[in-house]
Scaffold this active site. Sequence first.
Site, PDB file in Angstrom:
ATOM      1  N   HIS A 130     -89.754  33.187 -20.959  1.00  0.00           N
ATOM      2  CA  HIS A 130     -90.250  31.795 -20.985  1.00  0.00           C
ATOM      3  C   HIS A 130     -91.768  31.756 -20.830  1.00  0.00           C
ATOM      4  CE1 HIS A 130     -90.593  27.504 -20.265  1.00  0.00           C
ATOM      5  NE2 HIS A 130     -91.165  27.746 -19.099  1.00  0.00           N
ATOM      6  N   GLU A 198     -82.380  25.789 -15.627  1.00  0.00           N
ATOM      7  CA  GLU A 198     -82.731  26.580 -14.447  1.00  0.00           C
ATOM      8  C   GLU A 198     -81.513  26.704 -13.533  1.00  0.00           C
ATOM      9  OE1 GLU A 198     -86.405  25.600 -12.500  1.00  0.00           O
ATOM     10  OE2 GLU A 198     -87.307  24.754 -14.324  1.00  0.00           O
ATOM     11  N   ASP A 230     -84.708  20.790 -14.864  1.00  0.00           N
ATOM     12  CA  ASP A 230     -86.047  20.338 -14.472  1.00  0.00           C
ATOM     13  C   ASP A 230     -86.651  19.560 -15.639  1.00  0.00           C
ATOM     14  OD1 ASP A 230     -88.446  20.066 -13.127  1.00  0.00           O
ATOM     15  OD2 ASP A 230     -89.213  21.988 -13.827  1.00  0.00           O
ATOM     16  N   GLN A 237     -97.508  16.430 -19.507  1.00  0.00           N
ATOM     17  CA  GLN A 237     -97.820  17.693 -18.830  1.00  0.00           C
ATOM     18  C   GLN A 237     -99.082  18.336 -19.417  1.00  0.00           C
ATOM     19  OE1 GLN A 237     -94.545  20.459 -19.160  1.00  0.00           O
ATOM     20  NE2 GLN A 237     -95.578  22.090 -18.032  1.00  0.00           N
TER      21      GLN A 237
HETATM   22 CA    CA Z   1     -89.460  24.181 -14.319  1.00  0.00          CA
END
Ligand code: CA
Length: 412
Positions: A130, A198, A230, A237
């Site tokens: 990731h 997650e 999440d 962001q």
């Molecule tokens: Ca995260």
Amino acid sequence: MISWLPINNDSDFSIHNLPFGIFSIHGGLKKVGVAISDKVIDLAALADHGLLKEIGGLAKSVLINEYLNDFIALGNSKTNGLRDHLRLMLTLESSPLKELPGALIDMDQVIMHLPVRVGDYTDFYSSIEHATNVGKMFRDPENALLPNWRHIPVGYHGRASSIIETNIPIRRPKGQVLLADSPTPLLTPTDKLDFELEVAFIVGKNSQLGQSVPVNHAEDYIFGLVLFNDWSARDIQKWEYVPLGPFLGKSFASSISPWVVPLEAFDAFRVAGPIQNPPVLDYLKIAGKKNIDLNLKVYIQPQDSKQHLVSNSNFKYMYWNMAQQLAHHTINGCNIKIGDVMASGTISGKDKNSFGSMLELSWNGQEPITLANGTTRSYIEDLDTIIINGFANNEYGRVGFGELRTQVLPAN
Ligand code: CA
């Protein structure tokens, strides 16, 4: 180990699992329950009939409770002793549990609630696949990982107040976004709403301020695991994260699954993690197998349509494990508390179908996914439902979480 209760081979809630959660029926009091097959065991009903005295009894104030925190505070030896005791009662032919009215409730009759009162929430960034994918997209394809990444289990402090249980819808968040052709930002609903696949652990023991938890004792401080989504707004962001990291693009919601699977239930599914190179500092050096072979799947279900598998990942891919995360978290003397939630970070594998976010699956919108109903997705659309499930499975049996399900509603 065979139960007198019928349990399908594909049930997440096998005799090996026995996870804990908070349930209610018909608007009644919230209580501590245990999942087995398609039933919920009402522990307070067992206590009423003296069926917990073999393990020294359990206070009604602990079993009839809004959250699991007081139950978790009993300690892992007590809560796992209870699981052993329940396992015996579920396998003995002469079990008193068979005849006890109200002790076993059909799962479709209960409402599940947030399992713990979350004190603090920390999110790590521990999947090398990731972190590499994100680095390739937003920084340098040749040097995707930042210099600290292989030395530190990178993390940040998240928002605890917006952690929500399964089946609670979320609103598409608004925020500041800088569009490509604009010199100044505008306030707008996110156009890049994303999930992050997650797994989180729930802290089961307090540590003392000023003391560090050694890496090879860290698992003593873990009560159990939940699935964790999440939620992220990539455009918000991107504009806000420099220089202090994620903020409003993350804090609007994180969803967790209702059943907390005790760490011990995964003992038969332990595997070694990836080789860490360069070698880590001594305080992060582990002994034994710290990763878990745990299948993880994400589905998108559009309104009035079937669910479509978009990601097929595994918790075993994690570069940094939970023990290292916890040891690192406390190395500066920061104390941890029962009910704290620590999430893994997005769990991606090497193959494209194992990426744990739409950011990666659609490569930031450049390669949209086509769903079974013919529509395409770069990110999550209004009225889509995201479904995450996870289970470990081998010759020993199956241990899983059930489902984490969240629908996205339009912005206000
Ligand atoms: Ca995260």
